[in-house]
Design a protein around this motif. Structure first.
Motif, PDB file in Angstrom:
ATOM      1  N   GLY A 154       0.795  -1.210   0.000  1.00 17.56           N
ATOM      2  CA  GLY A 154       0.000   0.000   0.000  1.00 17.56           C
ATOM      3  C   GLY A 154       0.829   1.263   0.000  1.00 17.56           C
ATOM      4  N   MET A 253     -14.753  -0.413   1.340  1.00 14.08           N
ATOM      5  CA  MET A 253     -13.584   0.327   0.849  1.00 14.08           C
ATOM      6  C   MET A 253     -13.815   0.860  -0.558  1.00 14.08           C
ATOM      7  SD  MET A 253      -9.718  -1.069   0.074  1.00 14.08           S
ATOM      8  CE  MET A 253     -10.358  -2.163  -1.204  1.00 14.08           C
ATOM      9  N   ASN A 254     -14.223  -0.031  -1.478  1.00 11.97           N
ATOM     10  CA  ASN A 254     -14.379   0.388  -2.873  1.00 11.97           C
ATOM     11  C   ASN A 254     -15.433   1.474  -3.033  1.00 11.97           C
ATOM     12  OD1 ASN A 254     -12.431  -1.412  -3.668  1.00 11.97           O
ATOM     13  ND2 ASN A 254     -13.859  -2.965  -4.390  1.00 11.97           N
ATOM     14  N   SER A 257     -14.378   5.006  -1.916  1.00 12.55           N
ATOM     15  CA  SER A 257     -13.610   5.734  -2.926  1.00 12.55           C
ATOM     16  C   SER A 257     -14.540   6.441  -3.908  1.00 12.55           C
ATOM     17  CB  SER A 257     -12.691   4.764  -3.685  1.00 12.55           C
ATOM     18  OG  SER A 257     -11.793   4.132  -2.808  1.00 12.55           O
ATOM     19  N   VAL A 270      -8.886  11.012  -1.876  1.00  7.54           N
ATOM     20  CA  VAL A 270      -9.274   9.604  -2.044  1.00  7.54           C
ATOM     21  C   VAL A 270      -8.094   8.693  -1.724  1.00  7.54           C
ATOM     22  CG1 VAL A 270     -10.065   7.855  -3.675  1.00  7.54           C
ATOM     23  CG2 VAL A 270     -11.048  10.156  -3.738  1.00  7.54           C
ATOM     24  N   ILE A 274      -7.747   5.785   1.299  1.00 11.61           N
ATOM     25  CA  ILE A 274      -7.405   4.386   1.068  1.00 11.61           C
ATOM     26  C   ILE A 274      -6.113   4.027   1.808  1.00 11.61           C
ATOM     27  CG2 ILE A 274      -6.811   2.674  -0.675  1.00 11.61           C
ATOM     28  CD1 ILE A 274      -9.757   3.572  -0.578  1.00 11.61           C
ATOM     29  N   SER A 275      -5.185   4.956   1.889  1.00 12.53           N
ATOM     30  CA  SER A 275      -3.926   4.686   2.586  1.00 12.53           C
ATOM     31  C   SER A 275      -4.155   4.411   4.075  1.00 12.53           C
ATOM     32  CB  SER A 275      -2.966   5.872   2.427  1.00 12.53           C
ATOM     33  OG  SER A 275      -2.547   5.992   1.087  1.00 12.53           O
ATOM     34  N   HIS A 277      -6.861   3.364   5.376  1.00 16.37           N
ATOM     35  CA  HIS A 277      -7.578   2.089   5.448  1.00 16.37           C
ATOM     36  C   HIS A 277      -6.607   0.912   5.360  1.00 16.37           C
ATOM     37  CE1 HIS A 277     -10.507  -1.059   4.697  1.00 16.37           C
ATOM     38  NE2 HIS A 277      -9.874  -1.355   3.574  1.00 16.37           N
ATOM     39  N   LEU A 278      -5.667   0.978   4.420  1.00 16.21           N
ATOM     40  CA  LEU A 278      -4.672  -0.083   4.273  1.00 16.21           C
ATOM     41  C   LEU A 278      -3.808  -0.206   5.532  1.00 16.21           C
ATOM     42  CD1 LEU A 278      -3.553   0.498   0.574  1.00 16.21           C
ATOM     43  CD2 LEU A 278      -4.935  -1.392   1.454  1.00 16.21           C
ATOM     44  N   LEU A 330     -13.046   4.031   7.823  1.00 16.37           N
ATOM     45  CA  LEU A 330     -12.226   3.125   7.021  1.00 16.37           C
ATOM     46  C   LEU A 330     -11.078   2.528   7.824  1.00 16.37           C
ATOM     47  CD1 LEU A 330     -12.037   4.935   3.546  1.00 16.37           C
ATOM     48  CD2 LEU A 330     -13.354   2.900   4.156  1.00 16.37           C
TER      49      LEU A 330
END
Length: 420
Positions: A154, A253-254, A257, A270, A274-275, A277-278, A330
């Motif tokens: 990630g 997650m998807n 975004s 965005v 996601i970062s 979340h990872l 997230l």
């Protein structure tokens, strides 16, 4: 036959973990580029968002298709051959994508991205390879450490996309093919490392220690393995829980975004969402593994389900496109996945007899990916029709049902059986 008496099993286990960490880091870094770059490559020469989405989905489909055959190969030849073969097939797929991009042929790109999915199946199998020689009270930590390696994907993976694409253009290749060159080389490197250093093979050594000569390992197909899982209550619960945990995480997650993007947020926002979340998914996986070994897989699976419920509760309050709320939700979603994924994987491993484990693990991964793919389609429709808060409410339902089932079943199991 391995001379198990002359082998230091703990040393082999430490070596196995080190090799798996190395191969998983490489795998995670290069595969982080696959999905977004696939869409850009196909969109570039077909000008079709639909075909771009289909090519992205092909990688998921490839992982589904490869899960059971790789499990069968693992049963016959061991973890080393199974993991190596998955990475090699995916490396060939990456080369096929490059060729498809050069000649601008969508079917070649589609074939290549499908083959790349074999790396997903091999990467998932690697977490189980870490448990073959682990003591029962150390399986959680072994899984958690291998899952933790994906943190690097990630962080570092997206950073390689630009430089690798620039290098490809410098040598005359089309735009967006460069990352697949790096993917192919990285997977070839992972395959080589697994082939050279994942020995003695942890699964074959484990069989030797268990005197498998007197208890032959029988090959099996999908239906017999499903029957084994259906007849083993704890394994059945583990498979269902892992599938639900993964599907809920992917959907949340998807669609987050898309929710942020449709709300006018920049790609930087965005990407940041996601970062974080990872980070929630991978950074604390060794801790959750330790907790599994300390308090039992069932308890930490329950913790994971509780965190997912909390995440859904936070995300369903994000009216008006609250970036802060979505990011917090997230992170918690990632933590819930991590706890549930590690604990569920350990619970499955501990509840199936050794001769059936590779098949059961492969079928679990197959069902997990099918659940995620099946959840993706209605999730998009719900987002379009009712919005992200309603999606968060709906995906909480299967989590709640699994949590209730886990709690009810706990009353029928003696405390001694709760430890894995």
């Amino acid at each position: 036959m391995l001379d198990s008496a002359a082998i230091d099993v703990r040393a082999v286990q430490r070596r196995t973990i080190r090799v798996l960490l190395g191969t998983q880091i490489i795998f995670a870094v290069v595969m982080a580029m696959a999905s977004p770059v696939t869409a850009l490559l196909v969109q570039d020469f077909t000008h079709s968002p639909t075909l771009a989405g289909l090519a992205q989905a092909a990688t998921i489909a490839g992982g589904v298709l490869a899960a059971v055959p790789l499990a069968e190969l693992t049963v016959r030849r061991g973890r080393r051959v199974g993991v190596t073969s998955g990475y090699l097939v995916a490396g060939i797929g990456a080369a096929t994508v490059v060729i498809g991009g050069v000649v601008e042929t969508f079917l070649l790109v589609l074939l290549g991205t499908t083959l790349v999915g074999a790396a997903v199946a091999a990467g998932l199998q690697a977490r189980f390879a870490a448990t073959d020689l682990a003591e029962p009270d150390q399986r959680g930590r072994a899984i958690g450490i291998v899952v933790w390696a994906s943190t690097f994907g990630g962080v570092a993976g997206p950073l390689l996309a630009g430089p690798s694409d620039s290098l490809a253009r410098a040598i005359g290749l089309p735009e967006f093919t460069g990352p697949f060159l790096v993917i192919g080389l990285g997977l070839a490197l992972s395959a080589t490392a697994a082939h050279l250093w994942l020995r003695p093979d942890p699964l074959l050594l484990s069989r030797s220690l268990a005197d498998s000569a007197n208890h032959p390992i029988k090959t099996s197909k999908l239906r017999p393995t499903l029957r084994i899982l259906a007849r083993t209550p704890e394994a059945r619960r583990a498979v269902i829980a892992v599938a639900v945990v993964h599907a809920v995480m992917v959907s949340g997650m998807n669609m987050a975004s898309l929710h942020l993007h449709h709300g006018g947020e920049s790609l930087e926002v965005v990407g940041a969402a996601i970062s974080v979340h990872l980070a929630g998914m991978f950074l604390l996986s060794p801790l959750f593994g330790w907790l599994v070994d300390r308090f039992g897989a069932r308890g930490i699976l329950g913790l994971g389900l509780a965190l997912l419920m909390l995440a859904c509760g936070i995300l369903q309050t994000t009216h008006g496109n609250s970036v802060t709320g979505i990011m917090v939700g997230l992170v918690v979603l990632g933590l819930g996945w991590s706890a549930g994924f590690v604990a569920g994987s350990a619970l499955l491993t501990g509840s199936v007899e050794e001769s059936a484990r590779p098949h059961a693990q492969g079928v679990s991964d197959l069902l997990m990916q099918l659940a995620a793919a099946a959840a993706a389609f209605p999730a998009g429709a719900v987002l379009d029709a009712w919005g992200y808060p309603w999606l968060a409410r709906l995906i909480a339902i299967p989590v709640l049902l699994v949590a209730i089932h886990l709690a009810v079943s706990a009353r029928r199991i003696r405390p001694a059986n709760n430890q894995n």
